[in-house]
Design a protein around this motif. Structure first.
Motif, PDB file in Angstrom:
ATOM      1  N   ALA A  80       9.920  19.493  26.530  1.00 32.54           N
ATOM      2  CA  ALA A  80       9.865  18.160  25.786  1.00 32.54           C
ATOM      3  C   ALA A  80       8.443  17.912  25.682  1.00 32.54           C
ATOM      4  O   ALA A  80       8.037  17.354  24.381  1.00 32.54           O
ATOM      5  N   GLY A  81       7.657  17.748  26.627  1.00 31.79           N
ATOM      6  CA  GLY A  81       6.443  17.339  26.602  1.00 31.79           C
ATOM      7  C   GLY A  81       5.403  18.166  25.968  1.00 31.79           C
ATOM      8  O   GLY A  81       4.776  17.594  25.323  1.00 31.79           O
ATOM      9  N   VAL A  82       5.719  19.432  26.182  1.00 32.04           N
ATOM     10  CA  VAL A  82       4.705  20.338  25.610  1.00 32.04           C
ATOM     11  C   VAL A  82       5.004  20.355  24.140  1.00 32.04           C
ATOM     12  O   VAL A  82       4.046  20.495  23.186  1.00 32.04           O
ATOM     13  N   GLY A  83       6.377  20.309  23.622  1.00 31.95           N
ATOM     14  CA  GLY A  83       6.755  20.377  22.274  1.00 31.95           C
ATOM     15  C   GLY A  83       6.202  19.329  21.537  1.00 31.95           C
ATOM     16  O   GLY A  83       5.653  19.282  20.403  1.00 31.95           O
ATOM     17  N   LEU A  84       6.553  17.951  21.967  1.00 33.63           N
ATOM     18  CA  LEU A  84       6.013  16.614  21.432  1.00 33.63           C
ATOM     19  C   LEU A  84       4.399  16.777  21.376  1.00 33.63           C
ATOM     20  O   LEU A  84       4.006  16.001  20.613  1.00 33.63           O
ATOM     21  N   HIS A  85       3.782  17.311  22.282  1.00 31.36           N
ATOM     22  CA  HIS A  85       2.242  17.111  22.348  1.00 31.36           C
ATOM     23  C   HIS A  85       1.987  18.035  21.128  1.00 31.36           C
ATOM     24  O   HIS A  85       0.771  17.666  20.222  1.00 31.36           O
TER      25      HIS A  85
END
Length: 344
Positions: free
Chosen positions: A184-189
């Motif tokens: 989720a963190g990589v995708g939202l970034h």
């Protein structure tokens, strides 16, 4: 408690988790350095903590199997509890603390550009498969042993005296959740262009690891201090002694876990007054043999003849357990005594 035969399966579970986490840790570290993702670096620290944990658990399994000797007459069973506690500390220090610090640095620091996001996605996918394999083995063992003891999945985790399986199950569950947070963190970034999401994911991974470390630490603290044996075992032993010929009553029943599948038993018994000293000695020997044959988890057994009317013993028993109005019966002479609520 787990059956003695589960020792080999526990070792296999730990070894599988060790191999998976070591491989995953290297992949995550490479991905974190290539992409600059805080969440991926946090996950690399997570895998490093898990790998260290498995190494400690292997030491626990090996050292706890040593036979009793002059220096440790009750054996080395509690080594498993000690090293499992150290493993919980390792999860927090090398995993949780790093992830939280990295998350704070990313949220409060300068904006960093994300590169090669596909590498992070590929590593996360492979990691999920490897972690899932380890997690399935741990869950399979828990289900097998909980079914053998007629307990639910979570009830077995709360009651078991094998911290190695509990540790692997909890850390693998946390690892799968951590991978989803990192994804989720990589995708939202990537979608927003803001690295704050990456930092938030790292913070959440750190909080998750801290919580797991706390839960495991609390479980192992109870075992190290000296937890009572499974309540069903205590009840069965009490019933076995209470109805035995030559015993007028069970005055007190003390049990303590001294290792996985190892229970120390101290029973204070009021023997029939008609028995002589030699009769009591022979009965104690016979009782010990019968208890060992019926209850395989009993490691050391101490049988102490005491009068149940003794006020000092009664006071200590009541101080430990309190009054139990649901378990009373008439004592000789018409008096009413409160039964020891051990295992109630």
């Amino acid at each position: 408690m787990a059956d003695n035969s589960s020792g080999g399966e526990s070792t296999f579970t730990v070894l599988l988790a060790l191999g998976a986490n070591a491989a995953i840790g290297v992949l995550k570290l490479v991905a974190g350095l290539l992409t600059g993702s805080a969440a991926m670096l946090a996950e690399a620290a997570h895998s490093a903590a898990d790998t260290t944990t498995e190494g400690l658990l292997l030491a626990a399994l090996r050292r706890s199997g040593k036979r009793a000797d002059r220096q440790h007459p009750f054996g080395y069973g509690k080594e498993r509890f000690f090293w499992a506690l150290i493993a919980a500390v390792s999860i927090f220090v090398s995993g949780g603390a790093f992830a939280i610090i990295e998350g704070i640095r990313t949220v409060l620091g300068e904006e960093a550009e994300q590169t090669l996001a596909w590498v992070a996605y590929a590593v996360l996918g492979v990691s999920f498969l490897l972690e899932g394999t380890s997690w399935l083995q741990a869950v399979r063992q828990v289900r097998k042993e909980s079914a053998a003891e007629d307990l639910g999945f979570f009830a077995w985790l709360r009651r078991t005296d094998d911290p190695t399986v509990v540790t692997v199950c909890c850390e693998d569950s946390a690892a799968l959740i951590g991978l989803l947070l990192a994804f989720a963190g990589v995708g939202l970034h990537q979608l927003t262009g803001s690295g704050i999401w990456d930092g938030i994911a790292s913070l959440l991974i750190g909080v998750l690891l801290t919580f797991v470390a706390y839960v495991l630490g609390r479980i192992n603290k109870g075992l190290l201090i000296g937890r009572q044996a499974d309540v069903r075992l205590v009840r069965s032993i009490r019933q076995r002694l209470d109805g035995h010929e030559g015993i007028s009553g069970v005055v007190d029943l003390l049990t303590m876990m001294v290792g996985t599948d190892q229970v120390l038993l101290c029973a204070r018994l009021d023997f029939d007054d008609a028995l002589g000293a030699a009769d009591v000695e022979r009965l104690c020997v016979r009782l010990e043999n019968e208890l060992r044959e019926e209850f395989s988890d009993l490691d050391e057994i101490f049988l102490e003849p005491v009068p149940r009317e003794d006020p000092d013993i009664r006071a200590r028993v009541l101080e430990r357990y309190g009054e139990n109005p649901l378990s009373t019966r008439s004592a000789p002479g018409g008096a009413t005594r409160s039964e020891t609520p051990s295992g109630e």
